[in-house]
Enzyme design. Structure first.
Site, mmCIF file in Angstrom:
data_model
loop_
_atom_site.group_PDB
_atom_site.id
_atom_site.type_symbol
_atom_site.label_atom_id
_atom_site.label_comp_id
_atom_site.label_asym_id
_atom_site.label_seq_id
_atom_site.Cartn_x
_atom_site.Cartn_y
_atom_site.Cartn_z
ATOM 1 N N ARG A 101 43.349 32.706 42.852
ATOM 2 C CA ARG A 101 42.272 32.313 43.770
ATOM 3 C C ARG A 101 41.062 31.796 42.990
ATOM 4 O O ARG A 101 40.409 30.843 43.411
ATOM 5 C CB ARG A 101 41.865 33.513 44.633
ATOM 6 N N ASP A 151 34.729 16.036 46.925
ATOM 7 C CA ASP A 151 36.012 16.765 46.856
ATOM 8 C C ASP A 151 36.775 16.325 45.609
ATOM 9 O O ASP A 151 37.154 15.162 45.481
ATOM 10 C CB ASP A 151 36.822 16.448 48.132
ATOM 11 N N SER A 207 43.116 19.603 54.888
ATOM 12 C CA SER A 207 43.863 20.007 53.714
ATOM 13 C C SER A 207 45.363 20.106 54.033
ATOM 14 O O SER A 207 45.955 19.152 54.534
ATOM 15 C CB SER A 207 43.268 21.325 53.199
ATOM 16 N N HIS A 213 35.876 20.269 48.342
ATOM 17 C CA HIS A 213 36.956 20.419 49.319
ATOM 18 C C HIS A 213 36.572 21.405 50.426
ATOM 19 O O HIS A 213 36.933 21.218 51.587
ATOM 20 C CB HIS A 213 38.214 20.885 48.581
ATOM 21 N N ASP A 214 35.843 22.457 50.068
ATOM 22 C CA ASP A 214 35.402 23.426 51.080
ATOM 23 C C ASP A 214 34.516 22.805 52.153
ATOM 24 O O ASP A 214 34.257 23.433 53.187
ATOM 25 C CB ASP A 214 34.640 24.582 50.415
HETATM 26 N N1 COA Z 1 28.882 37.542 43.605
HETATM 27 C C1 COA Z 1 29.662 38.163 44.504
HETATM 28 N N2 COA Z 1 29.843 37.708 45.764
HETATM 29 C C2 COA Z 1 29.219 36.565 46.098
HETATM 30 C C3 COA Z 1 28.388 35.862 45.208
HETATM 31 C C4 COA Z 1 28.227 36.400 43.890
HETATM 32 N N3 COA Z 1 27.480 35.800 42.996
HETATM 33 N N4 COA Z 1 27.909 34.782 45.825
HETATM 34 C C5 COA Z 1 28.415 34.789 47.084
HETATM 35 N N5 COA Z 1 29.203 35.874 47.235
HETATM 36 C C6 COA Z 1 29.947 36.251 48.412
HETATM 37 C C7 COA Z 1 29.147 36.100 49.678
HETATM 38 O O1 COA Z 1 28.368 37.243 49.910
HETATM 39 C C8 COA Z 1 30.224 35.919 50.706
HETATM 40 O O2 COA Z 1 30.766 37.166 51.040
HETATM 41 P P1 COA Z 1 31.569 37.387 52.433
HETATM 42 O O3 COA Z 1 32.689 36.383 52.447
HETATM 43 O O4 COA Z 1 32.090 38.778 52.348
HETATM 44 O O5 COA Z 1 30.585 37.164 53.521
HETATM 45 C C9 COA Z 1 31.290 35.118 49.966
HETATM 46 O O6 COA Z 1 31.011 35.320 48.567
HETATM 47 C C10 COA Z 1 31.275 33.638 50.268
HETATM 48 O O7 COA Z 1 30.059 33.077 49.894
HETATM 49 P P2 COA Z 1 29.972 31.504 49.650
HETATM 50 O O8 COA Z 1 31.226 31.001 49.079
HETATM 51 O O9 COA Z 1 28.712 31.240 48.905
HETATM 52 O O10 COA Z 1 29.837 30.961 51.156
HETATM 53 P P3 COA Z 1 29.963 29.451 51.620
HETATM 54 O O11 COA Z 1 29.367 29.395 52.967
HETATM 55 O O12 COA Z 1 29.444 28.537 50.562
HETATM 56 O O13 COA Z 1 31.554 29.199 51.729
HETATM 57 C C11 COA Z 1 33.783 29.745 52.410
HETATM 58 C C12 COA Z 1 32.308 29.919 52.684
HETATM 59 C C13 COA Z 1 34.529 30.640 53.398
HETATM 60 C C14 COA Z 1 34.217 28.284 52.655
HETATM 61 C C15 COA Z 1 34.125 30.115 50.930
HETATM 62 O O14 COA Z 1 33.562 31.340 50.595
HETATM 63 C C16 COA Z 1 35.602 30.236 50.688
HETATM 64 O O15 COA Z 1 36.218 31.270 50.906
HETATM 65 N N6 COA Z 1 36.199 29.161 50.222
HETATM 66 C C17 COA Z 1 37.624 29.080 50.077
HETATM 67 C C18 COA Z 1 38.220 28.781 51.417
HETATM 68 C C19 COA Z 1 39.465 28.033 51.282
HETATM 69 O O16 COA Z 1 40.520 28.623 51.291
HETATM 70 N N7 COA Z 1 39.301 26.715 51.101
HETATM 71 C C20 COA Z 1 40.372 25.829 50.858
HETATM 72 C C21 COA Z 1 41.233 25.616 51.999
HETATM 73 S S1 COA Z 1 42.583 24.653 51.468
#
Ligand code: COA
Length: 358
Positions: A195, A282, A140, A311-312
């Site tokens: 966000r 993506d 990214s 993208h993630d």
């Molecule tokens: N309600 C509330 N919380 C929820 C939820 C819901 N329905 N579903 C999932 N969550 C929480 C999970 O418990 C988890 O909590 P934690 O971070 O405290 O452990 C969090 O949301 C992430 O879950 P999820 O997105 O499903 O995990 P993932 O493995 O699919 O993705 C990440 C992990 C880190 C990639 C993603 O959460 C993230 O933050 N993405 C953005 C990262 C970023 O900046 N990307 C772009 C870079 S340019």
């Protein structure tokens, strides 16, 4: 400070730093983490470039790629990751104190670009005495910096791995960023809303369906809603809104061909063996952008990861990323991958004229 996973350090340059927009920062601090040891030949360096809201602690956000026996192995490599200019994790940014005024820059922090970020990392590279980087890797916005860097310093990176990135930020990407900045201006919860908008671009219909599907009938209180709320709140607790605005602006300005006769002319300069990784689903940095990179960087291979994560995917699909990078480093990648991929696109577009492949 000696960290169990690495060495966290801060370097200060108390000399003025002129950014591309013409503004002057009187002092630059660079927060960085190193892991492992620089060998005598100084040829075991991996430089990791982090993305928009990331930081220098690679072992935290790319933990599955990190550690003994993995791609980012501190027993073998000297791994460097520096926080980018404008961020809020230690390198000079809006939450730093301006030595000229004695107060935080806040909204007065000047417009900066990806090129300014590269110049800051150049200072660190020089300070560390690194003349050659065995592997530069980043996704990214991290990839955007590495592309810019490899164009400026053509002999620096022996190999490059660029994930889910592009050579110039697209109107679509800028529009997403602008929508987020509009949310930021609104009220106290602007960063949460920003966000939540960003999450829509990092993910997509399929992954929301898969991970946030309801198990029961209801009228309100949907999982997808609480997910968006949670992600917004989580970022608000760890990130600075002024940094968010400044960094998304820097991303918008990314255009490797600016002042260089265009994109193709600029990318032609890159001498590194390059692996370009795209995520099929993506929507923010769509695969066509990685295709363009693979076409225009002279020694490049393209790998498309089939994943619903959008993208993630570059953060989540670590097994697939690691396997692709390993075969690239070992020289066993299929050299015809780009052609196969192009052929697949061609056939699909013949079948469904005017539609996207994925
Ligand atoms: N309600 C509330 N919380 C929820 C939820 C819901 N329905 N579903 C999932 N969550 C929480 C999970 O418990 C988890 O909590 P934690 O971070 O405290 O452990 C969090 O949301 C992430 O879950 P999820 O997105 O499903 O995990 P993932 O493995 O699919 O993705 C990440 C992990 C880190 C990639 C993603 O959460 C993230 O933050 N993405 C953005 C990262 C970023 O900046 N990307 C772009 C870079 S340019």
């Amino acid at each position: 400070m000696l960290h169990s996973k690495g060495r966290e350090q801060r370097l200060t340059f108390a000399t003025p730093f002129v950014v591309e927009s013409g503004a002057v920062l009187p002092q630059i601090d660079i927060q960085y983490t190193t892991y492992g040891r620089l060998n005598e030949a100084k040829d075991n360096v991996i430089w990791v470039a982090h993305a928009l809201t990331g930081n220098a602690a690679v072992h935290e956000w790319w933990q599955d790629l990190f550690g003994p026996g993995r791609l980012l192995d501190p027993d073998r490599y000297f791994i460097v990751c520096a926080n980018m200019l404008g961020s809020c994790y230690g390198t000079t940014g809006p939450n730093s104190v301006n030595p000229a005024t004695g107060t935080e820059y806040g909204s007065d922090f000047p417009l900066i670009t990806i090129r300014d970020m590269v110049q800051v990392h150049e200072r660190l590279r020089d300070h560390l005495g690194i003349e050659r980087v065995q592997l530069g890797i980043g996704g990214s916005m991290g990839g955007q910096q590495l592309i810019e860097w490899a164009v400026q310093r053509t002999g620096l990176f022996e190999k490059l791995v660029l994930l889910a990135t592009n050579a110039e930020h697209s109107p679509w990407g800028i529009a997403f960023n602008e929508a987020q900045r509009m949310a930021l201006q609104k009220d106290g919860s602007g960063l949460e809303a920003a966000r939540a908008i960003a999450m829509l671009s990092y993910r997509n219909y399929a992954i929301f369906n898969r991970k946030q599907q309801e198990q029961e009938e209801k009228l309100d209180g949907f999982r997808a809603s609480s997910y968006q709320q949670y992600q917004g709140e989580k970022l608000r607790q760890r990130f600075d809104p002024h940094s968010y605005r400044i960094l998304t602006k820097a991303m918008d300005s990314h255009q490797v061909g600016r002042g260089r006769g265009g994109r193709a002319q600029a990318l032609k300069r890159i001498q590194s063996d390059t692996l370009i990784i795209g995520i099929a689903s993506d929507i923010l940095f769509p695969v066509r952008e990685q295709e363009a990179l693979a076409r225009e960087i002279p020694s490049a291979q393209l790998r498309i990861i089939e994943s619903d994560y959008g993208h993630d995917g570059f953060l989540v699909e670590t097994n697939l990323v690691q396997a692709a990078v390993r075969s690239f480093l070992a020289g066993t990648s299929k050299p015809d991958r780009l052609d196969v991929y192009r052929e697949k696109r061609r056939l699909q577009s013949l079948r469904l004229p005017g539609t996207e492949v994925f």
